[in-house]
Design a protein around this motif. Structure first.
Motif, PDB file in Angstrom:
ATOM      1  N   LEU A 143     -37.586  22.985   6.857  1.00  0.00           N
ATOM      2  CA  LEU A 143     -36.726  22.767   5.687  1.00  0.00           C
ATOM      3  C   LEU A 143     -37.474  22.037   4.567  1.00  0.00           C
ATOM      4  N   HIS A 144     -38.682  21.554   4.871  1.00  0.00           N
ATOM      5  CA  HIS A 144     -39.448  20.736   3.927  1.00  0.00           C
ATOM      6  C   HIS A 144     -38.638  19.522   3.476  1.00  0.00           C
ATOM      7  N   GLN A 145     -37.939  18.897   4.425  1.00  0.00           N
ATOM      8  CA  GLN A 145     -37.146  17.713   4.100  1.00  0.00           C
ATOM      9  C   GLN A 145     -37.554  16.556   5.005  1.00  0.00           C
ATOM     10  N   THR A 146     -37.663  15.383   4.409  1.00  0.00           N
ATOM     11  CA  THR A 146     -38.056  14.194   5.178  1.00  0.00           C
ATOM     12  C   THR A 146     -37.078  13.068   4.864  1.00  0.00           C
ATOM     13  N   TYR A 147     -36.663  12.370   5.917  1.00  0.00           N
ATOM     14  CA  TYR A 147     -35.662  11.311   5.753  1.00  0.00           C
ATOM     15  C   TYR A 147     -36.101  10.009   6.410  1.00  0.00           C
ATOM     16  N   LEU A 148     -35.658   8.898   5.821  1.00  0.00           N
ATOM     17  CA  LEU A 148     -35.690   7.619   6.513  1.00  0.00           C
ATOM     18  C   LEU A 148     -34.351   7.493   7.223  1.00  0.00           C
ATOM     19  N   TYR A 149     -34.392   7.231   8.538  1.00  0.00           N
ATOM     20  CA  TYR A 149     -33.149   7.067   9.290  1.00  0.00           C
ATOM     21  C   TYR A 149     -33.199   5.704   9.984  1.00  0.00           C
ATOM     22  N   PRO A 150     -32.229   4.840   9.687  1.00  0.00           N
ATOM     23  CA  PRO A 150     -32.275   3.474  10.222  1.00  0.00           C
ATOM     24  C   PRO A 150     -32.309   3.444  11.751  1.00  0.00           C
ATOM     25  N   ALA A 151     -33.149   2.559  12.296  1.00  0.00           N
ATOM     26  CA  ALA A 151     -33.316   2.468  13.745  1.00  0.00           C
ATOM     27  C   ALA A 151     -32.003   2.112  14.431  1.00  0.00           C
ATOM     28  N   ALA A 152     -31.175   1.304  13.784  1.00  0.00           N
ATOM     29  CA  ALA A 152     -29.921   0.897  14.416  1.00  0.00           C
ATOM     30  C   ALA A 152     -29.035   2.112  14.702  1.00  0.00           C
ATOM     31  N   LEU A 153     -29.042   3.089  13.795  1.00  0.00           N
ATOM     32  CA  LEU A 153     -28.244   4.301  13.998  1.00  0.00           C
ATOM     33  C   LEU A 153     -28.879   5.202  15.057  1.00  0.00           C
ATOM     34  N   LEU A 154     -30.203   5.224  15.042  1.00  0.00           N
ATOM     35  CA  LEU A 154     -30.917   5.988  16.069  1.00  0.00           C
ATOM     36  C   LEU A 154     -30.598   5.435  17.461  1.00  0.00           C
ATOM     37  N   ILE A 155     -30.609   4.107  17.569  1.00  0.00           N
ATOM     38  CA  ILE A 155     -30.313   3.454  18.847  1.00  0.00           C
ATOM     39  C   ILE A 155     -28.882   3.776  19.294  1.00  0.00           C
ATOM     40  N   LYS A 156     -27.983   3.798  18.329  1.00  0.00           N
ATOM     41  CA  LYS A 156     -26.584   4.122  18.620  1.00  0.00           C
ATOM     42  C   LYS A 156     -26.480   5.523  19.234  1.00  0.00           C
ATOM     43  N   ALA A 162     -26.938   8.545  26.440  1.00  0.00           N
ATOM     44  CA  ALA A 162     -26.990   8.076  27.827  1.00  0.00           C
ATOM     45  C   ALA A 162     -25.595   8.083  28.441  1.00  0.00           C
ATOM     46  N   ASN A 163     -24.580   7.979  27.607  1.00  0.00           N
ATOM     47  CA  ASN A 163     -23.200   8.006  28.097  1.00  0.00           C
ATOM     48  C   ASN A 163     -22.572   9.392  27.988  1.00  0.00           C
ATOM     49  N   GLY A 164     -23.423  10.408  27.832  1.00  0.00           N
ATOM     50  CA  GLY A 164     -22.909  11.769  27.886  1.00  0.00           C
ATOM     51  C   GLY A 164     -22.724  12.439  26.534  1.00  0.00           C
ATOM     52  N   ALA A 165     -22.954  11.730  25.450  1.00  0.00           N
ATOM     53  CA  ALA A 165     -22.805  12.344  24.124  1.00  0.00           C
ATOM     54  C   ALA A 165     -23.971  13.298  23.858  1.00  0.00           C
ATOM     55  N   ARG A 166     -23.972  13.927  22.685  1.00  0.00           N
ATOM     56  CA  ARG A 166     -24.965  14.959  22.396  1.00  0.00           C
ATOM     57  C   ARG A 166     -26.391  14.391  22.318  1.00  0.00           C
ATOM     58  N   LYS A 167     -27.335  15.256  22.656  1.00  0.00           N
ATOM     59  CA  LYS A 167     -28.731  14.833  22.795  1.00  0.00           C
ATOM     60  C   LYS A 167     -29.513  15.023  21.506  1.00  0.00           C
TER      61      LYS A 167
END
Lengths: 211, 211
Positions: A143-156, A162-167
Motif C-alpha cells: 500500500l506504500h503506507q507507513t504508520y506510527l502505532y503506539p506500543a500501549a495499543l499494540l500491547i493491548k 492471548a485471550n482468544g481475540a484476533r491475531k
C-alpha cells in the motif's frame, strides 16, 4: 509474511546498507529502499541536523573464535546470532526517551501480531513503565503506507490475542489510532512528524499508558 | 592504560560475561568481576526489579561471510569489529534518557582523557543537546573507587585539553564534582543512587549543560 531466517535474524540486516555510515547515497532509487535503510538514513539525517539522537542497535553476536593476525584487524572466524533482548531502535528526542521497532507486512487489510516477539512486547511494557515513548513503525509494503502505532495499543491487541481475540490489527484501526509517517526526500521517512503528533495526544491527556 | 586491541575493540567484551543473560552467578567472587560485568549484572537487576531499563549495546560487527547449514543456526564465518558510533550504555529511567560509558584506570591520582574517543565525546554533546542525562562511570581500579562524572564536565576537560590544558582529570576534581557509586551485593554497582544525586543537583539549578 514472517520469513524464517535462522535464529530469527535477517542476514540482509547485516549488509553495509544496515550501517548508517555506509548507507546508500541519495541517488539510490527510493522504490528499492527497505524500511530499515530508510530509517537508518532518517536517523543519520536527524543526528546531522541536531533534531534527535537515535540509532539502530547492532545485532548481538555470540563470538566463538576470533583470530588476531599480526599487524591487521581481528577476524571473527566463528560466531552465532543471538536473539536481542530489546527492540531495535532507541535514543533521545527533546528530553524524551524513544524506543521502537520497525515491521513490514505484505498484507493489505491488517497487521499480523506474529511480526512481534514476546520479548519485544515485554521490553515495551518495561519502557512504558519508565515513561518512555514507545511505538511500532508499521509499513504496509504493497500500500506504500507507513504508520506510527503506539506500543500501549499494540500491547493491548497482543494481550487480547492471548485471550482468544484476533491475531492481527486491522488496517482501519491502525489508520484511526496510529499516525501517518510521511515519505520525503530528506529524511526519507520523517517519523518525528508522527512522534510529535503522538506526543501531542499524550499531552492532551490521551491515555496510552499501560497499567 | 589504553590497551591497543585491533580496531580498538576489547575481545573480552564479547565473552558470555558481556551478555547480561549469561552473566556470572552471584557466587562469583566480587574481586574478580570487571566493571562491565558488574554493570551488566546491575542493569539486569534494575530491569528485573522494574527500576530502570538500561542495556549495553552489542559491539557492531561487519559481516563478510555467513553460512546457513540446513536445519541448524546460521554461522558467521568471517566478520570484523566496527567502531561504535555511540557510547556503550543507554536506556530509560523515570522518564529520563540515560546515556553513559564506563572506563577503568589503573592510575592513582587522575583519569587520563585518552580513555575516551572523540566519537564518544561528540555523541555526548549531541545527547546533551537533546536533554539526555549523560555521564561517565569511572573506576579507579587500584583504589576500589567508582564515580559518576557528568558528561558536561568531561567535555569541558576534553575541550580544555585541546587548547593545551592537562590531559587528565585529577581524582580530587572527580571526587569533588562527581558522585560516588556504592558497591553492594545486589546490584553489584548501584549507580542509580549516584544518578539520583546528580539529577538532584540539576534540579537545584546546577548548570552542567553544554552550550
Amino acid at each position: 509474511m514472517a520469513i524464517k531466517y535462522p535464529n530469527g535474524v535477517n542476514p540482509a540486516r547485516h549488509t553495509p546498507a544496515g550501517n548508517p555510515q555506509l548507507s546508500t547515497t541519495p541517488s539510490t532509487a527510493k522504490r528499492g529502499m527497505t524500511l530499515e535503510s530508510e530509517l537508518n538514513q532518517s536517523n543519520q539525517y536527524y543526528v546531522t541536523t541536531g533534531q534527535a539522537v537515535i540509532y539502530k542497535k547492532p545485532t548481538p553476536i555470540q563470538l566463538v573464535k576470533v583470530d588476531y593476525p599480526k599487524r591487521s584487524a581481528a577476524v571473527v572466524k566463528e560466531a552465532y546470532f543471538r536473539r536481542p533482548s530489546t527492540t531495535d531502535y532507541n535514543g533521545v528526542y527533546r528530553g524524551k526517551y524513544l524506543d521502537f521497532d520497525a515491521k513490514e507486512t505484505q498484507h493489505l487489510t491488517s497487521f499480523p501480531l506474529k511480526n512481534f516477539h514476546k520479548h519485544q512486547i515485554d521490553h515495551f511494557r518495561r519502557c512504558l513503565k519508565q515513561a518512555g515513548i514507545c511505538f511500532a513503525i508499521i509499513r504496509f509494503t504493497k500500500l506504500h503506507q507507513t504508520y506510527l502505532y503506539p506500543a500501549a495499543l499494540l500491547i493491548k491487541a497482543w494481550d487480547a490475542q492471548a485471550n482468544g481475540a484476533r491475531k492481527s490489527i486491522p488496517l482501519s484501526t491502525i489508520q484511526q489510532d496510529g499516525f501517518v509517517i510521511p515519505n520525503r526526500l530528506a529524511p526519507p521517512l520523517d517519523y518525528l512528524v508522527a512522534v510529535d503528533q503522538y506526543l501531542a495526544t499524550i499531552n492532551l491527556g490521551g491515555s496510552h499508558e499501560v497499567k
